[in-house]
Scaffold this active site. Structure first.
Site, mmCIF file in Angstrom:
data_model
loop_
_atom_site.group_PDB
_atom_site.id
_atom_site.type_symbol
_atom_site.label_atom_id
_atom_site.label_comp_id
_atom_site.label_asym_id
_atom_site.label_seq_id
_atom_site.Cartn_x
_atom_site.Cartn_y
_atom_site.Cartn_z
ATOM 1 N N GLN A 1 0.815 -1.214 0.000
ATOM 2 C CA GLN A 1 0.000 0.000 0.000
ATOM 3 C C GLN A 1 0.850 1.266 0.000
ATOM 4 O O GLN A 1 0.315 2.368 -0.182
ATOM 5 C CB GLN A 1 -0.940 0.009 1.219
ATOM 6 C CG GLN A 1 -1.951 -1.117 1.244
ATOM 7 C CD GLN A 1 -3.048 -0.969 0.193
ATOM 8 O OE1 GLN A 1 -3.261 0.099 -0.379
ATOM 9 N NE2 GLN A 1 -3.752 -2.059 -0.081
ATOM 10 N N THR B 1 8.367 -19.518 -15.913
ATOM 11 C CA THR B 1 8.490 -18.591 -17.033
ATOM 12 C C THR B 1 7.913 -17.234 -16.646
ATOM 13 O O THR B 1 6.820 -17.159 -16.086
ATOM 14 C CB THR B 1 7.743 -19.157 -18.260
ATOM 15 O OG1 THR B 1 8.330 -20.418 -18.581
ATOM 16 C CG2 THR B 1 7.827 -18.218 -19.453
ATOM 17 N N CYS C 1 -16.375 -10.686 5.352
ATOM 18 C CA CYS C 1 -17.177 -11.884 5.151
ATOM 19 C C CYS C 1 -16.290 -13.096 5.316
ATOM 20 O O CYS C 1 -15.498 -13.423 4.443
ATOM 21 C CB CYS C 1 -17.770 -11.909 3.751
ATOM 22 S SG CYS C 1 -19.157 -10.810 3.560
HETATM 23 C C1 LIG Z 1 -3.461 -6.446 -1.636
HETATM 24 C C2 LIG Z 1 -2.470 -6.710 -0.552
HETATM 25 C C3 LIG Z 1 -1.717 -7.888 -0.524
HETATM 26 C C4 LIG Z 1 -1.924 -8.999 -1.530
HETATM 27 O O1 LIG Z 1 -1.453 -8.640 -2.784
HETATM 28 P P1 LIG Z 1 -1.889 -9.492 -4.090
HETATM 29 O O2 LIG Z 1 -0.978 -8.976 -5.155
HETATM 30 O O3 LIG Z 1 -3.324 -9.162 -4.325
HETATM 31 O O4 LIG Z 1 -1.652 -10.923 -3.793
HETATM 32 C C5 LIG Z 1 -0.809 -8.057 0.490
HETATM 33 N N1 LIG Z 1 -0.634 -7.112 1.423
HETATM 34 C C6 LIG Z 1 -1.318 -5.963 1.429
HETATM 35 C C7 LIG Z 1 -1.068 -4.944 2.490
HETATM 36 C C8 LIG Z 1 -2.271 -5.722 0.437
HETATM 37 O O5 LIG Z 1 -2.965 -4.587 0.466
#
Ligand SMILES: *Cc1c(COP(=O)(O)O)cnc(C)c1O
Length: 413
Positions: free
Chosen positions: A203, A264, A350
């Site tokens: 994030q 790959t 959920c």
């Molecule tokens: C979305 C998210 C993930 C997972 O990432 P993906 O690429 O969707 O597997 C892991 N950590 C945080 C903090 C996220 O917001």
């Protein structure tokens, strides 16, 4: 879920909130869950679905070289955004895989040295569930608590470290409440103690400055689809010097990515991730400023019109596009149904059939009811002021109407 909802017999009809010019429903304001692909990223990717289809591991012909060159360029673009070098970037299928590879790969590699891992309670499930599995395999996991503002206490981290600690994994910025942890301080402490520091920076990368050198980050997870890139591609930064971090592969076959992650390479996805990082690097400062202004405007509108509301998470250490707000004395489900032309997230998760309150909000000390009545607004690159106006007016309208029906609200007043 229908287009109208009822609460105690009263029907809250389709919005009375006017639709400003240029606003189209539904409005997407859930940019922590995923982001739309930036059209410039799509444009960069398209040739690699067509004529440029080569396998980046093909060493004997121009198709392979062309693909390898594109991958190398993306590696540079990603590295540049986080202050790393291209050789330190390992491509994965996304941050869930990056988190798994980091934790399992380090745990396996450094098992002789110790079996203790430190993380914290508001991590993403990709970290928490991985830790749970490692605990079953004999690792000792410490989950640091967070303060009411969502931040860990550095003193707790110091206390938790012992001579068996091999890894600290603390997220850079939280996906629900947007708080930014004291990463540089954590990095300094880990560096002093010779403990590897991993951060889930999904994030934060592209939203706030991230510098693996200045912050002493050893291993870092990032994902394409949270930064206007494609889904199904991510990366793991693995430090090569001071110290050189080693990771046991969790997927075998072919020895790609310096032996850490075989398979790959997803060339179009990687090209997209690179382009997304390049754009973030160029636009992050202006974009962050704009999103923070919109976020503060949204917050000010709520605070001007409603009582019994509060922000979750420190506003001082915060992502620009995040606002997590509790609307107390409102039933969470009714609130969400009332604003069903707006895509946001609630403080409910959920799990199977039941609606559980968010474990992140509970970790801040919120009760179940207040957690359920919380909403995460995730502003992003493509949100406009007109959308923020619509969203704030609509939420204020629905919250006010629901409260007219709420005996709890009457009593509180
Ligand atoms: C979305 C998210 C993930 C997972 O990432 P993906 O690429 O969707 O597997 C892991 N950590 C945080 C903090 C996220 O917001």
């Amino acid at each position: 879920m229908g287009n109208e909802m009822s609460n105690n017999g009263m029907v809250i009809s389709e919005s009375s909130t006017p639709l400003p010019a240029g606003v189209h429903l539904p409005i997407y304001m859930d940019n922590h869950a995923t982001t739309p692909l930036d059209p410039r990223v799509l444009e960069a990717m398209l040739p690699y679905f067509g004529a440029k289809f080569g396998n980046a591991a093909s060493r004997n012909h121009s198709f392979g070289w062309e693909a390898e060159q594109a991958v190398d360029k993306a590696r540079e673009q990603i590295a540049k955004l986080i202050g790393a070098t291209a050789k330190e970037i390992i491509f994965t299928s996304g941050a869930t895989e990056s988190d798994n590879l980091a934790l399992k790969g380090i745990a396996e590699m450094y098992r002789e040295r110790g079996n203790h891992i430190i993380t914290q309670v508001t991590e993403h499930k990709a970290i928490l569930d991985t830790c749970k599995r490692l605990a079953k395999q004999g690792f000792r996991v410490t989950y640091l608590p967070v303060k009411a503002d969502g931040l860990i206490d550095i003193e707790d981290l110091k206390q938790a470290m012992d001579d068996k600690t091999i890894l600290v994994s603390i997220m850079f910025a939280n996906n629900e409440i947007g708080v930014v942890q004291p990463i540089a301080e954590i990095g300094r402490l880990c560096h002093e103690k010779g403990v590897i520091f991993h951060t889930d920076a999904v994030q934060a990368v592209g939203k706030v400055p991230v510098d693996v050198e200045a912050m002493n980050i050893d291993v870092l997870s990032l994902s394409g689809h949270k930064i206007y890139g494609p889904k199904g591609v991510g990366a793991l930064y693995v430090r090569r010097r001071n110290p050189r971090v080693q990771i046991s592969a969790q997927i075998d076959g072919g020895g790609h990515e310096r032996g850490m992650r075989s398979g790959t390479l997803n060339v179009p996805g990687i090209v997209g991730l690179g382009k997304a990082c390049k754009l973030c690097g160029e636009e992050m400062e202006a974009e962050g400023k704009r999103e923070a202004e919109l976020r503060d405007y949204l917050k000010a509108k709520f605070e001007g019109a409603l009582d019994y509301i509060h922000v979750n998470g420190s506003m001082e250490h915060h992502l620009p596009g995040n606002l997590n707000m509790s609307f107390v004395h409102v039933e969470g489900e009714s609130l969400l149904m009332g604003i069903n032309d707006i895509a946001v997230s609630s403080g409910s998760a959920c799990t199977s059939a039941t609606l559980e309150p968010s474990y992140v909000l509970k970790a801040l000390g919120l009760g179940d009811d207040v957690a359920h009545s919380s909403i995460r607004f995730g502003l992003g690159r493509f949100n406009t002021k007109a959308e923020v106006d619509y969203v704030s007016d609509k939420v204020i309208d629905v919250v006010s109407k629901l409260r007219e029906l709420s005996p709890l609200y009457e009593m509180a007043k």
